[in-house]
Design an enzyme around this catalytic site. Structure first.
Site, mmCIF file in Angstrom:
data_model
loop_
_atom_site.group_PDB
_atom_site.id
_atom_site.type_symbol
_atom_site.label_atom_id
_atom_site.label_comp_id
_atom_site.label_asym_id
_atom_site.label_seq_id
_atom_site.Cartn_x
_atom_site.Cartn_y
_atom_site.Cartn_z
ATOM 1 N N ASP A 101 7.408 -1.582 0.026
ATOM 2 C CA ASP A 101 6.052 -1.047 -0.028
ATOM 3 C C ASP A 101 6.020 0.113 -1.038
ATOM 4 O OD1 ASP A 101 3.313 -1.188 1.588
ATOM 5 O OD2 ASP A 101 3.829 0.930 1.488
ATOM 6 N N TYR A 231 -1.192 7.824 -2.689
ATOM 7 C CA TYR A 231 -2.307 7.058 -3.255
ATOM 8 C C TYR A 231 -3.249 7.979 -4.037
ATOM 9 C CZ TYR A 231 -0.746 3.563 0.143
ATOM 10 O OH TYR A 231 0.008 2.665 0.863
ATOM 11 N N HIS A 304 4.387 -8.701 5.683
ATOM 12 C CA HIS A 304 4.662 -7.564 4.799
ATOM 13 C C HIS A 304 5.858 -6.730 5.235
ATOM 14 C CE1 HIS A 304 3.810 -4.517 1.820
ATOM 15 N NE2 HIS A 304 3.710 -3.585 2.752
#
Length: 325
Positions: A101, A231, A304
């Site tokens: 990730d 982010y 994931h």
């Protein structure tokens, strides 16, 4: 947990929590969001049992590691700087690198910035993403996927944190970590994580109530802001004097990754099934950008959080690869 040791170290001006076990060549594990060192618990034990020194830090902003207050302190250069200092602290010249990730994205940056410190890299779920000099990442994602795309929803400081607080961190973490819906993740404001859905979500066999409670306790203690700042450092909500990942990585535009790489992903993974990603991986473009890409493994029926869902299988893939070097 089975002899895993913990310590605090000072790296690059911050205090970092590190979990580790074993002796031998260093295998450095980088977690993603919303995760912690704990996501690598199975790999730490597996690598140590096979003659390696497994090291899994909480990255800056997460859990017991220090969290600088400004999101401008979470660029790729900051985080890679932390890792280089950690490698120096460990007394290693080079390490085997494994990322998942956001940790996988940081791993790609590490291979670009300091290939001299990486023996080989195993990237889980996130392929290399070459820098686009014409558009900032979040601008492009917003144009393609809309305002509800999860990275876009994470941009405004405090907003998504407030929604998580209202819904409860344990329930939000449960929904994220057990989600198996393919395609680009979107978080509509009326029900961003699906918590308001009537149907209860059972925990899968690979993720126990004890595991969930550990995550929830750590996020209740620390909050989500540190992880969300990764982010926010991409490109939006910055003033003209602030620098972001997109600006700071300009010198590496067009640069190839030149360390040996193995890429492993589940065929149900939300990144792999996002439009354009599978085509990039399968078309040969990935290999062009990463000429030392030695293997691509697609695990059928896996989502994931593959290092937890398919722990033994991932351990074997890592070991089979790093034993070559």
């Amino acid at each position: 947990m089975e002899g895993i040791e913990h310590r605090m170290v000072t790296v690059n001006g911050i205090k970092m929590h590190v979990a580790e076990k074993g002796e031998g060549p260093v295998v450095l594990f980088l977690h993603g969001f919303p995760e912690l060192w704990y996501t690598w618990r199975h790999q730490i034990i597996g690598m140590a049992a096979n003659g390696y020194h497994a090291v899994a830090p909480d990255l800056r902003g997460f859990s017991d590691s220090e969290s600088p207050p400004s999101f401008t302190s979470y660029t790729s250069l900051h985080v890679v700087g932390d890792l280089i200092a950690l490698i120096d602290y460990l007394g290693a010249d080079k390490v085997f690198l494994v990322g998942h990730d956001w940790g996988a994205q940081i791993g790609w940056y590490m291979c670009l910035f300091r290939p001299d410190r990486v023996k080989a890299y195993v990237s889980l779920t996130v392929p290399f993403r070459p820098r686009n000099p014409k558009i900032r990442p979040i601008e492009g994602m917003r144009a393609f996927f809309g305002d509800d795309y999860y990275m876009c929803r994470f941009q405004k400081p405090g907003e998504i944190e407030g929604e998580i607080a209202h819904l409860g961190s344990k329930e939000v973490l449960k929904r994220i970590l057990t989600n198996r819906k393919p395609g680009p993740p979107c978080l509509p404001k009326e029900n961003p994580f699906g918590v308001k859905d009537i149907s209860p979500i059972p925990l899968p066999s690979w993720f126990s109530e004890e595991d969930l409670n550990y995550y929830a306790r750590k996020y209740d203690e620390k909050g989500f802001t540190g992880g969300l700042n990764y982010y926010r450092a991409l490109d939006l909500y910055v003033s003209c004097e602030d620098e972001t990942n997109w600006e700071l990585t300009a010198p590496w535009t067009g640069e190839q990754v030149r360390v040996p790489v193995k890429f492993v992903v589940g065929d149900l993974d939300m990144v792999y099934t996002t439009p354009g990603v599978k085509e990039y991986v399968d078309s040969g473009a990935f290999k062009k950008d990463v000429p030392c890409l030695e293997d691509i493994v697609i695990i059928k029926g896996a989502g994931h959080f593959i290092n937890q869902e398919k722990a033994e299988e991932i351990n074997n893939y890592i070991l089979d690869f790093i034993r070559k070097f």
